[in-house]
Design an enzyme around this catalytic site. Structure first.
Site, PDB file in Angstrom:
ATOM      1  N   HIS A 179     -79.015  22.709   7.100  1.00 47.25           N
ATOM      2  CA  HIS A 179     -79.895  21.548   7.096  1.00 47.25           C
ATOM      3  C   HIS A 179     -80.238  20.908   8.388  1.00 47.25           C
ATOM      4  O   HIS A 179     -81.412  21.025   9.189  1.00 47.25           O
ATOM      5  CB  HIS A 179     -79.722  20.406   6.304  1.00 47.25           C
ATOM      6  CG  HIS A 179     -80.842  19.656   5.937  1.00 47.25           C
ATOM      7  ND1 HIS A 179     -81.142  18.561   6.762  1.00 47.25           N
ATOM      8  CD2 HIS A 179     -81.754  19.646   4.946  1.00 47.25           C
ATOM      9  CE1 HIS A 179     -82.412  18.107   6.051  1.00 47.25           C
ATOM     10  NE2 HIS A 179     -82.854  18.711   5.103  1.00 47.25           N
ATOM     11  N   GLU A 209     -83.438  21.055  10.849  1.00 48.57           N
ATOM     12  CA  GLU A 209     -83.883  19.568  11.610  1.00 48.57           C
ATOM     13  C   GLU A 209     -82.925  19.224  12.593  1.00 48.57           C
ATOM     14  O   GLU A 209     -83.164  18.110  13.265  1.00 48.57           O
ATOM     15  CB  GLU A 209     -83.639  18.678  10.502  1.00 48.57           C
ATOM     16  CG  GLU A 209     -84.901  18.676   9.626  1.00 48.57           C
ATOM     17  CD  GLU A 209     -85.016  17.790   8.346  1.00 48.57           C
ATOM     18  OE1 GLU A 209     -84.264  16.646   8.446  1.00 48.57           O
ATOM     19  OE2 GLU A 209     -85.634  17.702   7.398  1.00 48.57           O
TER      20      GLU A 209
HETATM   21 CO    CO Z   1     -84.572  18.394   4.110  1.00 51.66          CO
END
Ligand code: CO
Length: 293
Positions: A179, A209
């Site tokens: 993630h 991210e």
């Molecule tokens: Co997310």
């Protein structure tokens, strides 16, 4: 003389305070011990992701028979989306308030996150707040996320390698999608890549991210003249990120980006919580917490 009496009053007040908190059940009655487990995940609204949650639920209940298990989703967007479909999921705070109301005295919160990032630290804060309340729990502790202890990285490396599709050849890359976060714990992804590459130099870990990005990974794959890559989620569920950002048709999906660079992609849509041996790492962290009750 005056000074002595102040000391005496302070000690006396402290005794009252300690005595009071030991009898937090109220009316001088100590509540009988009632243990409970709260599993906390970011959540997913995708029906295909439920297989991961079901597997976790099954293995936790098997490991701790007789201990009630509750769930909470930290994502309010997902909770609101599910509520519109008639599925009511609790936030961590709502789940804890309900447990408090039901007379639980000892709560083990298990983080189902991968790294100890922002959400994990949020859990610690909430647990602390609930432990401080006048009618609060006697004991409330939070279990480590998947990568909580140094040897977890080693274990996770072994399990993921074991679950790489058998038709993958050594010259093919395996690109894991983590993630990622702006939290300093994002460094765990690079640390995982180090552990993987000690065993198999063609395994890479990128994030949606955080760093490393898919562009970083793409540059390395091209430098190594890799022609084919297996893409696997490094997240507990194969949810929105796996199905859209990793395997989707959009121009900016990892599959599209790598395909455009001349690398053939084989997406594997399985979340890490679908592997029993990964779930067992969370189970082990929860066991450590319950040992303290
Ligand atoms: Co997310």
């Amino acid at each position: 003389m005056k000074r002595n009496s102040i000391v005496f009053i302070t000690v006396f007040m402290a005794i009252i305070f300690i005595g009071y908190s030991a009898l937090a059940g109220g009316h001088g009655q100590k509540q009988p011990m009632k243990k409970g487990i709260l599993l906390v995940t970011f959540g997913s609204s995708m029906p295909q992701a439920q297989v991961s949650f079901k597997n976790i639920d099954k293995r936790i209940k098997k490991a701790f028979p007789g201990v009630p298990v509750r769930w909470a989703y930290t994502s309010h967007i997902i909770r609101h989306k599910l509520a519109k479909e008639g599925k009511k999921l609790d936030s961590t705070e709502m789940a804890l308030a309900k447990m408090m109301d039901e007379g639980f005295t000892h709560v083990a919160i298990q983080s189902l996150h991968t790294i100890a990032g922002q959400e994990y630290h949020g859990l610690i804060q909430s647990a602390h707040a609930f432990g401080q309340m006048s009618e609060g729990f006697e004991r409330i502790l939070v279990g480590y996320p998947l990568l909580g202890k140094e040897d977890d990285l080693e274990k996770v490396t072994e399990v993921i390698i074991k679950n790489i599709p058998k038709d993958r050849k050594k010259k093919d890359a395996v690109v894991l999608m983590g993630h990622g976060s702006h939290h300093p714990s994002n460094a765990f992804y690079a640390a995982m890549m180090y552990h993987f590459q000690q065993k198999d130099p063609n395994i890479f870990v990128g994030t949606v991210e955080g760093a490393p990005t898919i562009d970083d990974i793409k540059a390395t794959l091209l430098k190594k003249k890799i022609k084919k890559a297996y893409l696997m989620p490094f997240m507990s569920v194969a949810g929105d990120h796996a199905r859209n950002d990793m395997a989707g048709d959009e121009d900016d999906s990892w599959t599209s980006i790598l395909t455009k660079a001349g690398i053939k992609c084989v997406p594997v849509l399985k979340g890490t919580a679908e592997y029993d041996e990964i779930v067992d790492i969370w189970v082990a962290h929860l066991k450590t917490v319950l040992m303290h009750f």
